[in-house]
Scaffold this motif. Structure first.
Motif, PDB file in Angstrom:
ATOM      1  N   LYS A 118       0.817  -1.219   0.000  1.00 52.69           N
ATOM      2  CA  LYS A 118       0.000   0.000   0.000  1.00 52.69           C
ATOM      3  C   LYS A 118       0.847   1.265   0.000  1.00 52.69           C
ATOM      4  CE  LYS A 118      -4.188  -1.722  -0.077  1.00 52.69           C
ATOM      5  NZ  LYS A 118      -5.143  -1.421  -1.168  1.00 52.69           N
ATOM      6  N   PRO A 149       0.302   3.210  -3.489  1.00 55.92           N
ATOM      7  CA  PRO A 149       0.683   1.796  -3.500  1.00 55.92           C
ATOM      8  C   PRO A 149       1.700   1.491  -4.592  1.00 55.92           C
ATOM      9  CG  PRO A 149      -1.409   2.084  -4.610  1.00 55.92           C
ATOM     10  CD  PRO A 149      -1.038   3.433  -4.046  1.00 55.92           C
ATOM     11  N   GLU A 155      -2.080  -1.419  -7.587  1.00 52.74           N
ATOM     12  CA  GLU A 155      -3.436  -1.358  -7.043  1.00 52.74           C
ATOM     13  C   GLU A 155      -4.411  -1.806  -8.127  1.00 52.74           C
ATOM     14  OE1 GLU A 155      -5.931  -1.612  -4.629  1.00 52.74           O
ATOM     15  OE2 GLU A 155      -4.533  -0.232  -3.655  1.00 52.74           O
ATOM     16  N   GLY A 180      -8.868   0.277  -6.278  1.00 51.14           N
ATOM     17  CA  GLY A 180      -8.727   1.298  -5.248  1.00 51.14           C
ATOM     18  C   GLY A 180      -9.990   2.119  -5.096  1.00 51.14           C
TER      19      GLY A 180
END
Length: 402
Positions: A223, A298, A301, A304
């Motif tokens: 993340k 991140p 991702e 998201g």
């Protein structure tokens, strides 16, 4: 239409921010609720993680949740669930033999494995959403990838056998094509945001510094919270609130929190990093509204949801240009895109944004327009239904609409 949602580890009733509980839980819950509002019959099948869970219950939103006995009735990391997918699939097969859905929508690759077993026996059409792909995870995490050894092979099988693959972003289409999924069997339908909960107006959480950045997500290395912490060292009079992980009282024992706190100490910003812990859904909008910008950095991702929630609150987003974030955040229009793992670049872009309140307001207003036009869950449900109708005869698709 009678719809079966299969979500083996992401229970729509689970608390967000826990390990393995995040955007997929929200996606399944909100999509199911929106499909019910559109007049469809929805049942979510998810693994039993507690012996006290009801076998079946109906939520306030009108969809049912069935807790499937597959493996021990306790919480297990999702990477340890594959051996129990045969039992999960057998349960679905027996259930669907009696109550066959018009379509089953599998969420995550292991749900696809279980659904494929049941579909073979019952003839149920399968729509598949992966939410994350093993080949991408392996590319970024390499030896730290804890996925089962057979994940990539089984994922390819699931993608090729599914009647329809519902990708959440354009980047995923490219990856699916490389896996051998024909483009003609792929629909792109993004995740959505609750526009009644996430709004520009409402309570605002208190803050201590002149400027505030907020970062939200599961406390796992990918993340990229470390990128935001390092960038903070170049942003005076700014605090960073990190929301996610266990409840606030249990943060000290979390290994990722310990790692990030050590990093904050090393860069001299420990006194400006606030640890919110697990934030409830009702409290999240107030936290987002308190930010000058929401930071999402991140390494990769799949989609998201946090950027959508921030934009719905009228807050600009500064995000890494990876995966689905390149679809949701329009660089220079609704926010800023930066290269992943570049804290100095992140700091420079944030500093320019924090020094220009008019630009912050402009990005926030444009982001709000964008989510209202494209990312409501009712719009997402309508697009998902169009994908279902690619594999379900029209007569069946309308037979169960109320």
């Amino acid at each position: 239409m009678k719809i079966a949602m299969v979500s083996e580890h992401a229970n729509p009733l689970s608390a967000l921010g826990d390990e393995d509980a995040g955007g997929q839980n929200v996606h399944v819950a909100e999509l199911s609720a929106a499909l019910v509002r559109a007049g469809h019959d929805v049942t979510v099948y998810t693994r039993r993680e507690n012996p006290d869970q009801d076998d079946e219950l109906t939520t306030e939103q009108g969809y049912r949740v069935v807790h499937v006995p597959a493996g021990p009735a306790k919480k297990l990391p999702k990477d340890r669930l594959l051996p129990h997918m045969g039992e999960f699939g057998s349960f679905l097969r027996d259930r669907w033999a009696v109550e066959r859905p018009e379509v089953a929508h599998a969420h995550f690759w292991m749900s696809g494995v279980a659904s494929a077993l049941a579909a073979k026996a019952t003839g149920t059409p399968i729509a598949q959403t992966f939410h994350a792909l093993g080949v991408v995870k392996k590319r970024y995490q390499r030896d730290r990838d804890t996925s089962p050894a057979d994940r990539i092979r089984l994922e390819r099988m699931v993608g090729r056998r599914a009647d329809r693959v519902v990708a959440t972003c354009s980047d995923e289409v490219f990856e699916l094509s490389r896996m051998g999924v024909p483009r003609t069997r792929i629909s792109v339908v993004p995740c959505g945001v609750d526009l009644q909960r996430f709004t520009p107006d409402g309570p605002v959480a208190k803050r201590r510094a002149a400027h505030r950045l907020v970062a939200v997500g599961r406390l796992v290395p990918r993340k990229g919270f470390d990128t935001a912490i390092v960038a903070l060292a170049q942003l005076p009079d700014t605090e960073l609130v990190i929301a996610g992980g266990p409840e606030k009282g249990k943060l000290a024992s979390d290994p990722e929190v310990r790692r990030l706190r050590g990093l904050a100490d090393r860069f001299g910003v420990a006194d400006r990093v606030r640890w919110a812990g697990q934030v409830s859904r009702p409290d999240m909008p107030a936290l987002l509204r308190s930010a000058d910008a929401v930071v999402c950095t991140p390494w990769y991702e799949p989609f998201g949801i946090v950027p959508l929630e921030a934009m719905a609150c009228g807050v600009p987003v500064v995000a890494a240009a990876v995966g689905g974030l390149t679809d949701t955040v329009v660089d220079g229009v609704t926010g800023v895109l930066v290269r992943p793992r570049r804290p100095h670049e992140l700091a420079a872009r944030l500093r320019a944004l924090l020094d220009d309140s008019a630009l912050c307001h402009a990005y926030g207003a444009t982001g709000l327009d964008r989510v209202r036009a494209r990312y409501s869950w009712d719009r997402v449900a309508a697009d998902t239904l169009r994908a279902y109708r690619k594999v379900v005869p029209e007569a069946a698709a309308t037979a169960h609409a109320r």
